[in-house]
Design a protein around this motif. Sequence first.
Motif, short mmCIF file in Angstrom:
data_model
loop_
_atom_site.label_atom_id
_atom_site.label_comp_id
_atom_site.label_asym_id
_atom_site.label_seq_id
_atom_site.Cartn_x
_atom_site.Cartn_y
_atom_site.Cartn_z
N GLU A 108 0.83 -1.20 0.00
CA GLU A 108 0.00 0.00 0.00
C GLU A 108 0.86 1.25 0.00
OE1 GLU A 108 -3.25 0.34 -0.39
OE2 GLU A 108 -3.33 -1.84 -0.68
N ALA A 109 2.01 1.19 0.66
CA ALA A 109 2.92 2.35 0.69
C ALA A 109 3.45 2.65 -0.71
CB ALA A 109 4.08 2.07 1.65
N LYS A 110 3.78 1.59 -1.47
CA LYS A 110 4.26 1.79 -2.84
C LYS A 110 3.16 2.36 -3.74
CE LYS A 110 8.14 -1.38 -3.43
NZ LYS A 110 8.67 -2.51 -4.24
N LYS A 111 1.95 1.85 -3.55
CA LYS A 111 0.82 2.36 -4.34
C LYS A 111 0.62 3.85 -4.07
CE LYS A 111 -1.98 -1.87 -4.51
NZ LYS A 111 -3.29 -2.44 -4.10
N HIS A 142 -0.21 -0.51 -9.91
CA HIS A 142 -0.31 -1.92 -9.52
C HIS A 142 0.93 -2.62 -10.03
CE1 HIS A 142 -4.55 -1.81 -8.14
NE2 HIS A 142 -4.68 -0.86 -9.06
N ASN A 143 0.95 -3.93 -9.90
CA ASN A 143 2.09 -4.70 -10.39
C ASN A 143 1.67 -5.46 -11.65
OD1 ASN A 143 4.73 -5.72 -10.40
ND2 ASN A 143 4.05 -7.60 -9.40
N ASP A 193 7.99 0.73 -9.55
CA ASP A 193 9.22 0.29 -8.88
C ASP A 193 9.44 -1.17 -9.28
OD1 ASP A 193 11.44 -0.02 -7.29
OD2 ASP A 193 10.31 -0.25 -5.42
N PRO A 194 9.92 -1.39 -10.52
CA PRO A 194 9.92 -2.75 -11.06
C PRO A 194 10.89 -3.68 -10.33
CG PRO A 194 11.08 -1.26 -12.54
CD PRO A 194 10.42 -0.41 -11.50
N SER A 195 10.47 -4.94 -10.22
CA SER A 195 11.31 -5.95 -9.59
C SER A 195 11.10 -7.29 -10.28
CB SER A 195 10.99 -6.08 -8.09
OG SER A 195 9.66 -6.50 -7.90
#
Length: 551
Positions: free
Chosen positions: A84-87, A101-102, A124-126
């Motif tokens: 949620e922090a990344k969103k 989203h991812n 923030d791709p991983s």
Amino acid sequence: MASFPEGQEPILLVSSEHTKGYLVFLGHKTRGVTNPYPLDIQQTMIMDRILYIAAKNNIYTVDMDISYKREIYFYTELTWEPTEAKKLKCIMFGNSEAVCHNFVKVLIRKSYNTLFICGTGAFDPSCWNVKVKTLKRMGDRISGKGRCPFNPKDSNVALYGGGYLYSGTASDLRSEDSLIYRSLGPPPSLRTPKQNSKWLKNPKFIHVVDYGSYMYFFFQEVAVEVYVPGELVVSRVARVCKNDMGGTMAFLDQQWTSFVKAQLKCLIPSALNFNFDILQGVTDVVQIQGHDVVFATFTTSEFSIPGSAVCAYDMLEIDKVFSGKFKRQLYQLSMWTPVPENQVPTPRPGSCAGTEPLEQYESSNDFPDNILEFMAKHHLMDEGVSSTGSYPWFLRTMVKNRITKIAVDVSAGPKKNHVVAFLGSQMGMLWKVMDTSGDGAFLSNSVFLEEIDVYNPDKCQYKGTHAKRIVSLQLDKPSGVLYVAFRHCLIKVPLGRCELHGTCKKACITSRDPYCGWVKKSEECTYLRPGDGQKFEQDIEHGNGNGLDDC
């Protein structure tokens, strides 16, 4: 004056009334158990009788050998959401909630029991390594920078080869630094230089293939060698050596020493040379009559006569172009011209160390400065790559429904000597096209067999033209089906619709469908499974119904 070619009309039109019975995947595990996340499919892959579906926040696996009745269900799922922090951070940077989203943009095989996956991760791709059957993550999180886009709207390609990951994508938040990148193997990692328009200019990556000593990247980009009002988009194929070790501290340190590119030409030869400029889809390398070939779909540019085409390219012909003349621009505003042969270093650059004409060098690190300096400035070939026969294998113009995706069966028919291409469109239509040359001329003619209205807005639960765009096609020859993926659903489509011809022998014969034959024993048109031993009648080459009764 010859009339403008408009292409063929299909022999058979298949309506949505018929295809509405086809099985659909919606991301459900069992009947009555729904997925809280609406599907947003990014890509699909078939491996070892498993269909993998990469979507928003999820990857699914489907057992293709199970007989589903009303709906296709998954049996393994990996839910992979950003925190949620990344969103929240993604939204605070000015992005809409819809893209925070991812989106799983990379799904490829790394080894026998390992998949490599990457997602956009709310900008923030991983990436992770996961087990093939269980989708269980292995090892540590891997940075997705340069391997997966930040923005889900950006294009990307990725492929493992020779112990390295090869990727093409945008590597920054603003989508300004697009690159072709080799990483996750023994050093050095290599890339194209940052924001150098003579290497790449606003590319849209379409496909990458591993062939021989090279990796081939297919993409669209803005042409820097042509001066026109606005921006002219052209189609390219680029080549890099798999054994490239980069240059020296003086030239091309940690950059490609073998990067060359050429224009892909798909056109109607005439006084005007009508072009299908925009590359949309490319197949892997397939073998036809001893030729290694890729098929590619193209559309016309936005302001041109609407149309689509399929062109085929022989890999040997692509390599011949890369052995030809280089192109250069001497000054910033000067015309691009061929590089005179006496100004090209000897031995000729652009190939791999240890192979002709650079066989005397064990590594690209050993190339002399004049070769490295030349390759730092010269990437574009003077000649473009012509399609086989110098004419599109299939085309349709004057229709707004444009084709994008492609899947090819190179062994269709009872003699396994016909090529059938399935073409996915922007409007939910599937076109089925067959090569009619058989054992004769190589890819000389084609016939438009079927136009199939595949998209089902009721089952897929979304309406509108955006939802109808075909995202991916996966051909499964053993089970005789094509998996057609849209954003919000996936539909299982049989390769042939023999039942439409029923007990009408004339309709069956004149359909010219290599997957269907008239079986005298049952007196009906039947789907022909490879090696089933049924006696049947067909006329793939001509579809001659003379002497047969109308139905």
